[in-house]
Design a protein around this motif. Structure first.
Motif, PDB file in Angstrom:
ATOM      1  N   ILE B  50       1.012  -1.024  -0.085  1.00 59.72           N
ATOM      2  CA  ILE B  50      -0.086   0.038   0.275  1.00 59.72           C
ATOM      3  C   ILE B  50       0.700   0.998   0.279  1.00 59.72           C
ATOM      4  CG2 ILE B  50      -0.329  -0.363   2.737  1.00 59.72           C
ATOM      5  CD1 ILE B  50      -3.770   0.542   1.988  1.00 59.72           C
ATOM      6  N   GLU B  56      -6.552   1.945   1.879  1.00 52.11           N
ATOM      7  CA  GLU B  56      -7.674   0.426   2.756  1.00 52.11           C
ATOM      8  C   GLU B  56      -7.176  -0.166   0.850  1.00 52.11           C
ATOM      9  OE1 GLU B  56     -10.594  -0.674   3.932  1.00 52.11           O
ATOM     10  OE2 GLU B  56     -10.932  -2.334   3.531  1.00 52.11           O
ATOM     11  N   LYS B  57      -6.694  -1.237   1.003  1.00 46.80           N
ATOM     12  CA  LYS B  57      -5.813  -2.479  -0.422  1.00 46.80           C
ATOM     13  C   LYS B  57      -6.605  -3.064  -0.155  1.00 46.80           C
ATOM     14  CE  LYS B  57      -3.017  -2.663  -4.000  1.00 46.80           C
ATOM     15  NZ  LYS B  57      -0.912  -3.153  -3.572  1.00 46.80           N
TER      16      LYS B  57
END
Lengths: 116, 115
Positions: B50, B56-57
Motif C-alpha cells: 500500500i 486501504e487495499k
C-alpha cells in the motif's frame, strides 16, 4: 526463468576464514540488497546497491563488504567471519523505481551460514 | 532512521477465523508499506502493498489498512486456511524519485492456522 541465485546455499566455516556469498539476478534489476534473518529479529538490511558502482550501508553492515561491478552480480564478502555472523542470508533485487514503478523485492533462496 | 514495530510475534487461529497483524513506523516520510509472506524454509514473497496516498487495499482474502496520522498499518486475513500458516513481515520505506533505499522490515509474525 526470472530468478535470484545465491551460492552457496549452505556453508559451515571457521572464524577468520574469508568467504564470499555470490548473488546473481537475470531480471536486469538495478536495485540489489543483502539481508540477514535471525530468530526474533526479522530481516535486517546489510548493504544495498541502487546501481552499478553505487552501494550503501544498511542497518547492520559491520563485518561485511559488498561490490557491484556488474548489474547482475552483488557478492557479499565476509573478510574475517565471526560466530555472530552465523545466520540465514538473503539476497534480493528489484526494478528501478520511478514514481509509481514496481517495487517488489525478489529474494534468492537464502544461504545458511554457520561460523564455528 | 526508520523503525518498524510488528505485533504480535505469534498468532494462532482456527481455520475460518480472521487474523490481524499490526505494524507501526516512526518516519513520517515513509510512503510505501509492503507485506511479505515467508513459508517454512522458503524465501519471502510479496503478498500485498500500500502507498501512503490510499487508506486501504484488498486482494481477495487479504487487505491492508494504513493510518498515516497514527503511523500505523495492518494486515487483515479473512477466512484463514492452513496454507496461510507462515511468517509475515511488514516493511516501511521512503521512496525517492530514483528508487528506494533502506527497506526496514518488522520482526515478523508467525501465523499458525489450525484445521
Amino acid at each position: 526463468e526470472a530468478q535470484v541465485t545465491q551460492n552457496p546455499r549452505y556453508l559451515i566455516t571457521v572464524t577468520g576464514k574469508k568467504l564470499t556469498v555470490t548473488c546473481s539476478q537475470n531480471m536486469n534489476h538495478e536495485y540489489m540488497s543483502w539481508y540477514r534473518q535471525d530468530p526474533g529479529l526479522g530481516l535486517r538490511q546489510i548493504y544495498y546497491s541502487m546501481n552499478v558502482e553505487v552501494t550503501d550501508k544498511g542497518d547492520v553492515p559491520e563485518g561485511y563488504k559488498v561490490s557491484r561491478k556488474e548489474k547482475r552480480n552483488f557478492p557479499l564478502i565476509l573478510e574475517s567471519p565471526s560466530p555472530n555472523q552465523t545466520s540465514l542470508y538473503f539476497c534480493a533485487s528489484s526494478f528501478d523505481l520511478q514514481g509509481n514503478g514496481k517495487v517488489e523485492l525478489f529474494f534468492g533462496e537464502g544461504s545458511r551460514l554457520t561460523v564455528l | 532512521g526508520e523503525n518498524v514495530e510488528q505485533h504480535p510475534s505469534t498468532l494462532s487461529v482456527q481455520e475460518g477465523d480472521s487474523a490481524v497483524i499490526k505494524c507501526t513506523y516512526s518516519d513520517s516520510a515513509s510512503n510505501y508499506f509492503p507485506w511479505y509472506k515467508q513459508e517454512l524454509g522458503k524465501r519471502p514473497q510479496l503478498i500485498i502493498d500500500i502507498r501512503s496516498n490510499v487508506g486501504e487495499k484488498k486482494d481477495q482474502r487479504i487487505a491492508v489498512t494504513l493510518n498515516k496520522t497514527a503511523k500505523h498499518f495492518s494486515l487483515h486475513i479473512t477466512e484463514t486456511q492452513p496454507e496461510d500458516s507462515a511468517v509475515y513481515f511488514c516493511a516501511a520505506i521512503r521512496m525517492v524519485n530514483t528508487g528506494f533505499q533502506k527497506l526496514v522490515f518488522g520482526t515478523g509474525t508467525r501465523l499458525l492456522v489450525s484445521p
